[in-house]
Design an enzyme around this catalytic site. Structure first.
Site, PDB file in Angstrom:
ATOM      1  CG  ASP A 238      -0.086  -0.276   2.648  1.00 55.37           C
ATOM      2  OD1 ASP A 238       1.018  -0.298   2.465  1.00 55.37           O
ATOM      3  OD2 ASP A 238      -0.911  -0.295   3.475  1.00 55.37           O
TER       4      ASP A 238
ATOM      5  CG  ASN B 196      -8.458   1.356  11.866  1.00 54.17           C
ATOM      6  OD1 ASN B 196      -7.475   0.314  11.560  1.00 54.17           O
ATOM      7  ND2 ASN B 196      -8.837   2.168  11.106  1.00 54.17           N
TER       8      ASN B 196
ATOM      9  CG  HIS C 126      -5.644  -0.477   8.657  1.00 54.75           C
ATOM     10  ND1 HIS C 126      -5.496   1.102   8.840  1.00 54.75           N
ATOM     11  CD2 HIS C 126      -4.473  -0.670   9.062  1.00 54.75           C
ATOM     12  CE1 HIS C 126      -4.306   1.377   9.288  1.00 54.75           C
ATOM     13  NE2 HIS C 126      -3.615   0.355   9.200  1.00 54.75           N
TER      14      HIS C 126
ATOM     15  CD  GLU D 299      -8.540   2.729   7.195  1.00 55.31           C
ATOM     16  OE1 GLU D 299      -8.311   2.020   8.233  1.00 55.31           O
ATOM     17  OE2 GLU D 299      -8.070   4.099   7.235  1.00 55.31           O
TER      18      GLU D 299
END
Ligand code: F6R
Length: 243
Positions: free
Chosen positions: A68, A137, A139, A144
């Protein structure tokens, strides 16, 4: 199913993850490897470069695809995902540029960047091994919470917490709102998945993984639990006696 491996600290986590990767490499010469950037895999990548220099493995015999990147960021910025990979692995091991596929996250046509990443993976018939970290979180890459697990490479509007936490990678203020990432479909189709996690901030994400009874889109990390050949190498303080 997932193999949970409890390790006492960051160094042991990195040793375990790098040894799984080296064993997988030995059995898959010419394979495609996807390594996350970020802080968690740094020592794992350093150990791979050390193994290369010691002659235990020849990292030039493999191909690599970036997981990414921050959209719009100059890739020479020290905080870019590519800079992490270059600094910790590709440069110390002298991996030839032609063996590395990465996103040009400053390109005008980002859809084309996604398409090229998808085609690169298809050329190899899929990823041999993905080394992944997890966000606070949950991800994975920049997949996400709420992500569609069937997606391939795509552009993402980053969650506020990802932008806030992401500031740790940069010395200066950067304007970031989007990411470009390989999709969960591609990561979950990897022959082997290795998840590494350490540090108290990952506690909730790891707890979700441990508790999940099926993949939960709101905590993308949970999907790794249901991969047929995955390893989660986790610092013991995050496991609370679960292993
Ligand atoms: C980075 C990436 C992210 C990170 C995650 C954890 O390429 O894919 O998903 O793995 O945000 O980051 P660290 O390791 O810095 O805690």
């Amino acid at each position: 199913m997932i193999q949970l491996i409890s390790v006492k600290d960051y160094e042991q986590m990195s040793e375990k993850a790098s040894s799984i990767i080296i064993e997988t490499m030995k059995e898959n010469i010419g394979g495609l490897f996807c390594f996350a950037g970020g802080d968690t895999p740094v020592r794992t990548l350093e150990m791979l470069a050390e193994a290369h220099r010691a002659g235990q493995i020849d990292l030039h015999n493999y191909y690599y695809i970036e997981l990414d990147e921050w959209v719009g960021l100059d890739q020479t910025n020290e905080g870019s995902c590519l800079s992490y990979l270059r600094r910790n692995l590709f440069e110390p091991a002298g991996v030839p540029e032609v063996n590395i596929h990465y996103f040009d996250s400053q390109a005008d046509d980002l859809d084309k960047e996604c398409k090229m990443a998808n085609e690169y993976i298809e050329r190899f018939g899929g990823i041999t091994l993905s080394l992944l970290g997890v966000g606070v979180n949950g991800h994975i890459g920049f997949n996400e919470p709420g992500v569609d697990f069937t997606q391939k490479a795509h552009i993402v509007d980053l969650k506020p917490e990802t932008i806030t936490v992401g500031a740790k990678y940069f010395d200066e203020d950067v304007e970031i709102s989007q990411g470009i990432t390989l999709g969960m479909q591609q990561l979950l189709a990897s022959d082997t998945v290795v998840l590494v996690a350490n540090g108290a901030s990952k506690k909730e994400a790891i707890q979700r993984l441990l508790d999940s009874e099926e993949p939960d889109r709101n905590w993308p990390v949970t999907a790794i639990k249901f991969h047929s050949n995955s390893f989660a190498v986790i610092e013991e303080q995050l496991l609370d006696g679960a292993v």
